[in-house]
Design a protein around this motif. Structure first.
Motif, short mmCIF file in Angstrom:
data_model
loop_
_atom_site.label_atom_id
_atom_site.label_comp_id
_atom_site.label_asym_id
_atom_site.label_seq_id
_atom_site.Cartn_x
_atom_site.Cartn_y
_atom_site.Cartn_z
N GLU A 77 0.83 -1.20 0.00
CA GLU A 77 0.00 0.00 0.00
C GLU A 77 0.87 1.26 0.00
O GLU A 77 0.61 2.22 -0.72
CB GLU A 77 -0.91 0.01 1.23
N LEU A 78 1.94 1.23 0.78
CA LEU A 78 2.86 2.37 0.81
C LEU A 78 3.56 2.55 -0.53
O LEU A 78 3.77 3.68 -0.98
CB LEU A 78 3.89 2.21 1.92
N TYR A 79 3.94 1.44 -1.16
CA TYR A 79 4.57 1.56 -2.48
C TYR A 79 3.61 2.23 -3.46
O TYR A 79 4.02 3.09 -4.24
CB TYR A 79 4.98 0.18 -3.01
N ARG A 80 2.36 1.83 -3.43
CA ARG A 80 1.38 2.43 -4.35
C ARG A 80 1.23 3.92 -4.09
O ARG A 80 1.16 4.72 -5.02
CB ARG A 80 0.03 1.72 -4.20
N CYS A 81 1.16 4.31 -2.81
CA CYS A 81 1.07 5.74 -2.46
C CYS A 81 2.30 6.49 -2.94
O CYS A 81 2.19 7.58 -3.52
CB CYS A 81 0.95 5.91 -0.95
N TRP A 82 3.47 5.92 -2.68
CA TRP A 82 4.73 6.57 -3.06
C TRP A 82 4.82 6.72 -4.57
O TRP A 82 5.15 7.80 -5.07
CB TRP A 82 5.90 5.74 -2.51
N ALA A 83 4.52 5.66 -5.31
CA ALA A 83 4.62 5.70 -6.77
C ALA A 83 3.63 6.70 -7.36
O ALA A 83 3.97 7.45 -8.29
CB ALA A 83 4.39 4.31 -7.35
N LYS A 84 2.43 6.74 -6.81
CA LYS A 84 1.42 7.67 -7.31
C LYS A 84 1.80 9.12 -7.01
O LYS A 84 1.65 10.00 -7.84
CB LYS A 84 0.06 7.35 -6.68
N ALA A 85 2.34 9.35 -5.82
CA ALA A 85 2.71 10.70 -5.41
C ALA A 85 3.98 11.18 -6.10
O ALA A 85 4.15 12.38 -6.30
CB ALA A 85 2.87 10.77 -3.89
N PRO A 98 5.23 10.74 -12.83
CA PRO A 98 5.92 10.00 -13.89
C PRO A 98 7.41 10.32 -13.93
O PRO A 98 7.82 11.47 -13.72
CB PRO A 98 5.21 10.47 -15.16
N SER A 99 8.18 9.32 -14.19
CA SER A 99 9.64 9.38 -14.36
C SER A 99 10.38 10.01 -13.19
O SER A 99 11.40 10.64 -13.36
CB SER A 99 10.01 10.09 -15.67
N GLN A 100 9.86 9.87 -11.98
CA GLN A 100 10.55 10.33 -10.79
C GLN A 100 10.74 9.15 -9.86
O GLN A 100 9.89 8.26 -9.79
CB GLN A 100 9.78 11.43 -10.07
N ASP A 101 11.83 9.16 -9.12
CA ASP A 101 12.06 8.07 -8.18
C ASP A 101 12.25 8.57 -6.75
O ASP A 101 12.72 7.85 -5.89
CB ASP A 101 13.25 7.22 -8.61
N THR A 102 11.88 9.83 -6.50
CA THR A 102 11.88 10.37 -5.15
C THR A 102 10.61 11.18 -4.92
O THR A 102 10.00 11.67 -5.87
CB THR A 102 13.10 11.28 -4.89
N THR A 159 13.38 8.36 -1.23
CA THR A 159 13.31 7.12 -1.99
C THR A 159 12.28 6.23 -1.29
O THR A 159 11.81 6.57 -0.20
CB THR A 159 14.68 6.41 -2.02
N LEU A 160 11.95 5.09 -1.88
CA LEU A 160 10.95 4.22 -1.26
C LEU A 160 11.37 3.78 0.15
O LEU A 160 10.56 3.88 1.07
CB LEU A 160 10.63 3.01 -2.15
N PRO A 161 12.59 3.29 0.38
CA PRO A 161 12.96 2.90 1.75
C PRO A 161 12.89 4.06 2.74
O PRO A 161 12.46 3.89 3.89
CB PRO A 161 14.39 2.38 1.62
N GLN A 162 13.28 5.25 2.30
CA GLN A 162 13.18 6.42 3.17
C GLN A 162 11.73 6.78 3.44
O GLN A 162 11.37 7.15 4.56
CB GLN A 162 13.91 7.61 2.54
#
Length: 175
Positions: free
Chosen positions: A66-74, A77-81, A128-131
Motif C-alpha cells: 500500500e505504501l509503495y502504491r502511495c509513493w509511486a502515485k505521489a 511520472p519518471s521520478q524516483d523520489t 526514496t521508497l525505503p526512506q
C-alpha cells in the motif's frame, strides 16, 4: 514468421491449440515438446502464504505494498523520489492535518517535514521508497501514541512495523 524475424509479436509460430503454423517443418531448435503433467512438479503447487507466514508478516507486506502504491502515485511520472509538497498533500488526504489530526495546521506539518527531511534524506531532494517507508513508520508511531506535532519518546514508542501498518490503515481509510 522466419522472414519477419524478431520484430514479430509472435515468439513461437503455433496457433491457439498448439499446432505448428508454418508451411515448413520446424528446425531442430524449434521442435515442440509436449508439457509434462503439472501435478507431478512441486514448483507448480499452490502456496498458501497466509497459512505459512506469521500474521504480522503478511499484514506488514500488505501495508508495504500500500505504501509503495502511495509513493509511486505521489512521485509522478519518471521520478524516483518524493518531495515535501507531495508528501504534504498525501498527509492532508489522509486526514493528518487540522482538528483531530496529528498536526494542527500546515505550518506545523512543514516544520516537521523540514526537520525530518534533514535527518532522513541526507541532503537529497526527496524520499526514496525505503526512506518513505521509514518516515511513514514514524508518522504511524505518532498515530498509535496519540502524539501531536512531535514524535513519541520514552518506553512506549511503537515499533516500525506497527507504525507502517498504522499509517497504511490511515491512508486506506481516507481513500
Amino acid at each position: 514468421w522466419r522472414q519477419v524475424g524478431s520484430s514479430s509479436t509472435e515468439k513461437v509460430p503455433v496457433d491457439d491449440s498448439g499446432a505448428w503454423v508454418l508451411p515448413t517443418r520446424p528446425a531442430r531448435g524449434e521442435k515442440m515438446c509436449p508439457d509434462g503433467d503439472a501435478t507431478l512438479c512441486p514448483a507448480f503447487e499452490a502456496i498458501d502464504f497466509s497459512a505459512l507466514s506469521a500474521e504480522t508478516v503478511a499484514e506488514y507486506a500488505e501495508a508495504h505494498l500500500e505504501l509503495y502504491r502511495c509513493w509511486a502515485k505521489a512521485c509522478g511520472p519518471s521520478q524516483d523520489t518524493l518531495g515535501q509538497a507531495p508528501m504534504l498533500k498525501l498527509m492532508e488526504r489522509a486526514g493528518m492535518l487540522g482538528a483531530g489530526g496529528l498536526f494542527a495546521d500546515r505550518v506545523a506539518v512543514q516544520l516537521w517535514l523540514t526537520k525530518t527531511w534533514r535527518e532522513v534524506c541526507e541532503g537529497g531532494f526527496g524520499l526514496t521508497l525505503p526512506q518513505f517507508v521509514a518516515v511513514t513508520g514514524r508518522l504511524g508511531g505518532m498515530l498509535i501514541a496519540g502524539c501531536t506535532d512531535a514524535e513519541p519518546d520514552g518506553d512506549d514508542v511503537p515499533s516500525h512495523i506497527q507504525g507502517v501498518q498504522a499509517f497504511a490503515t490511515q491512508v486506506r481509510q481516507a481513500n
